[in-house]
Design a protein around this motif. Structure first.
Motif: not given
Length: 210
Positions: A182-187, A174-177, A131-136
């Motif tokens: 990071k995803v929340a910031a990109l949102q 299942n996502m780490n903190n 998820m992190r890399d996909t959002y980035i």
């Protein structure tokens, strides 16, 4: 003595009734002012209201105008006129948004946008660790391409964003903190860019008119 008591009670009742009416009228005038301010705020947002946000905007108008609709006969003539103008203004705005929001997205085009912005056509099956890399990748694409996007393009970009969010919600446990933060910031960044579209258009229009 009895007559004096009756007169006193009548006066007290009259004062109480007048006070309730005045309070009711004051509340209605405040509701009108709140509705006016809300409409002005929404007007500045213009077309930046997203497809996902639109149902909530319509519901908010209903809530804000409910008391005014029920107690409109208690408004002054001037306030009645203003309330009527605000309702007409909202009706026109709603019709414009319904026309745009009501246009369904093309399935093939939507799939193409998913691949273009995220690098994958399989968002709905992403793992928590992806998820992190996909959002980035998504936000890198948005930053690079958004300057040339039309309103319709933003509809498709938002579609991709919402699909990503749906998948994130499914694998969130299942996502780490670190990835969650990071995803929340990109949102937040995506929503900020989406909201700023109108401000950019207004600035460009001002430059063109000089």
């Amino acid at each position: 003595m009895k007559k004096i008591t009756q007169v006193t009670l009548i006066l007290l009742f009259s004062l109480l009734t007048f006070g309730v009416q005045a309070q009711s009228k004051s509340k209605l005038e405040q509701d009108l002012e709140d509705l006016r301010n809300w409409m002005n705020r929404k007007a500045t947002e213009g077309d930046s209201i997203t497809r996902a946000e639109w149902p909530a905007v319509k519901e908010e108008f209903k809530v804000r105008s409910k008391n005014l609709e029920q107690g409109s006969n208690k408004l002054t003539d001037q306030s009645k006129q203003e309330y009527g103008e605000l309702k007409n203004r909202y009706s026109q705005w709603e019709a414009q948004n319904e026309e745009r929001q009501g246009q369904p997205l093309d399935r093939e085009t939507a799939a193409r946008w998913e691949r273009n912005l995220t690098g994958t056509g399989n968002i709905r099956n992403l793992k928590a660790g992806q998820m992190r890399d996909t959002y980035i990748r998504f936000m890198d694409s948005v930053r690079a391409q958004r300057t040339n996007w039309s309103l319709r393009d933003w509809d498709y970009a938002e579609h991709v964003y919402l699909v990503l969010n749906d998948r994130r919600q499914q694998v969130l446990a299942n996502m780490n903190n670190s990835d969650k933060i990071k995803v929340a910031a990109l949102q937040v960044e995506f929503n900020t860019l989406r909201k700023s579209r109108d401000a950019k258009d207004m600035y460009n229009n001002m430059r063109e008119q000089r």
